[in-house]
Design a protein around this motif. Structure first.
Motif, mmCIF file in Angstrom:
data_model
loop_
_atom_site.group_PDB
_atom_site.id
_atom_site.type_symbol
_atom_site.label_atom_id
_atom_site.label_comp_id
_atom_site.label_asym_id
_atom_site.label_seq_id
_atom_site.Cartn_x
_atom_site.Cartn_y
_atom_site.Cartn_z
ATOM 1 N N TRP A 161 -1.108 9.149 -4.438
ATOM 2 C CA TRP A 161 -0.698 8.050 -3.884
ATOM 3 C C TRP A 161 -1.783 9.200 -2.390
ATOM 4 O O TRP A 161 -2.246 8.404 -2.401
ATOM 5 C CB TRP A 161 0.016 8.153 -2.764
ATOM 6 C CG TRP A 161 0.422 6.672 -2.154
ATOM 7 C CD1 TRP A 161 0.564 5.559 -2.331
ATOM 8 C CD2 TRP A 161 0.133 7.572 -0.252
ATOM 9 N NE1 TRP A 161 0.808 5.458 -1.357
ATOM 10 C CE2 TRP A 161 1.270 6.375 0.633
ATOM 11 C CE3 TRP A 161 0.679 8.710 0.165
ATOM 12 C CZ2 TRP A 161 0.133 6.438 1.619
ATOM 13 C CZ3 TRP A 161 0.186 8.916 1.596
ATOM 14 C CH2 TRP A 161 0.739 7.718 2.321
ATOM 15 N N ALA A 179 1.070 -1.302 -0.282
ATOM 16 C CA ALA A 179 -0.223 -0.615 -0.023
ATOM 17 C C ALA A 179 0.681 0.984 0.045
ATOM 18 O O ALA A 179 0.233 2.355 -0.536
ATOM 19 C CB ALA A 179 -1.021 0.035 1.216
ATOM 20 N N GLU A 180 2.497 1.353 0.726
ATOM 21 C CA GLU A 180 3.030 2.164 0.942
ATOM 22 C C GLU A 180 3.972 2.302 -1.043
ATOM 23 O O GLU A 180 4.637 3.680 -0.639
ATOM 24 C CB GLU A 180 3.744 2.760 1.761
ATOM 25 C CG GLU A 180 3.365 2.640 2.871
ATOM 26 C CD GLU A 180 3.610 2.806 4.206
ATOM 27 O OE1 GLU A 180 5.172 2.723 4.296
ATOM 28 O OE2 GLU A 180 2.805 3.158 5.492
ATOM 29 N N GLU A 235 -4.356 9.560 3.169
ATOM 30 C CA GLU A 235 -3.382 10.442 3.780
ATOM 31 C C GLU A 235 -2.137 11.781 3.012
ATOM 32 O O GLU A 235 -1.864 11.745 2.291
ATOM 33 C CB GLU A 235 -2.086 8.683 4.270
ATOM 34 C CG GLU A 235 -1.569 9.538 4.567
ATOM 35 C CD GLU A 235 -1.411 9.801 6.240
ATOM 36 O OE1 GLU A 235 -1.133 10.374 7.299
ATOM 37 O OE2 GLU A 235 -2.066 8.616 7.117
ATOM 38 N N ASP A 244 -5.531 8.960 -3.729
ATOM 39 C CA ASP A 244 -5.632 7.421 -3.225
ATOM 40 C C ASP A 244 -6.045 6.598 -2.230
ATOM 41 O O ASP A 244 -6.811 5.955 -2.091
ATOM 42 C CB ASP A 244 -4.996 6.470 -4.161
ATOM 43 C CG ASP A 244 -5.135 6.574 -5.791
ATOM 44 O OD1 ASP A 244 -5.706 6.677 -6.103
ATOM 45 O OD2 ASP A 244 -3.840 5.394 -5.675
ATOM 46 N N THR A 245 -5.132 7.295 -0.883
ATOM 47 C CA THR A 245 -5.208 7.161 0.316
ATOM 48 C C THR A 245 -5.653 8.575 1.410
ATOM 49 O O THR A 245 -6.219 7.380 2.382
ATOM 50 C CB THR A 245 -4.067 6.927 1.036
ATOM 51 O OG1 THR A 245 -3.530 7.902 1.037
ATOM 52 C CG2 THR A 245 -3.463 5.788 -0.400
#
Length: 175
Positions: free
Chosen positions: A125, A85-86, A131, A128-129
């Motif tokens: 990213w 995931a990262e 974060e 999508d997350t």
């Protein structure tokens, strides 16, 4: 392998302890190969598994020292060893470091392209997350830094890029 290229048989390849082809030439701070026997900077060991905070701290220290090529290798280790995931986050940060490397080497086209590609990867990213500050990093600020540097490199306004002077601040936004 020994000291100079003249000590090596024609066509001989440098190999690591496991027999894989590895260029053993010393490198400068921007990762450029130097002649055999020249004094280079120590290379980053490959395949090191670090905690994410240790990755960020080590990469920032290398960026601050004007060694973005070496910072890219730290990010690459995180990309290859971290959770799936990262991986896109670490790969994007590695691309940003390589973009800075190319810009500092005078490769305008490659530098700008990789800075934009890395910025897009970290922005994707985040999208999508959701974060925004993984491990305390201001990745949105770093993406802004990368796009601004890419524009300056493309326009010629940046002149010669000093990698240490133009290094991003991973924590605390952009440059």
């Amino acid at each position: 392998m020994s000291g100079t290229s003249s000590d090596r048989p024609a066509g001989a390849r440098d190999r690591d302890s496991e027999g894989r082809a590895r260029n053993a030439r010393p490198r400068d701070g921007l990762g450029r190969p130097l002649p055999y026997g020249a004094d280079g900077v120590p290379r980053q060991p490959e395949g090191v598994v670090r905690t994410p905070p240790a990755t960020v701290a080590e990469a920032q220290a290398l960026l601050d020292a004007g060694k973005p090529f070496h910072a890219h290798e730290v990010f690459e280790d995180a990309w290859k060893s971290g959770p799936p995931a990262e991986r896109a986050l670490w790969r994007g940060l590695a691309q940003l470091a390589v973009g800075l490397t190319h810009a500092a080497r005078g490769n305008v086209t490659g530098g700008a392209r990789l800075l934009r590609r890395g910025a897009g990867a970290v922005e994707e990213w985040v999208a999508d997350t959701g974060e925004r500050t993984p491990y305390g990093m201001d990745v949105s600020g770093v993406a802004v830094w990368a796009r601004e540097l890419a524009d300056a490199v493309d326009s010629g306004a940046s002149g010669a890029v000093d990698a240490a002077e133009r290094a991003p601040r991973l924590r605390g936004g952009g440059a």
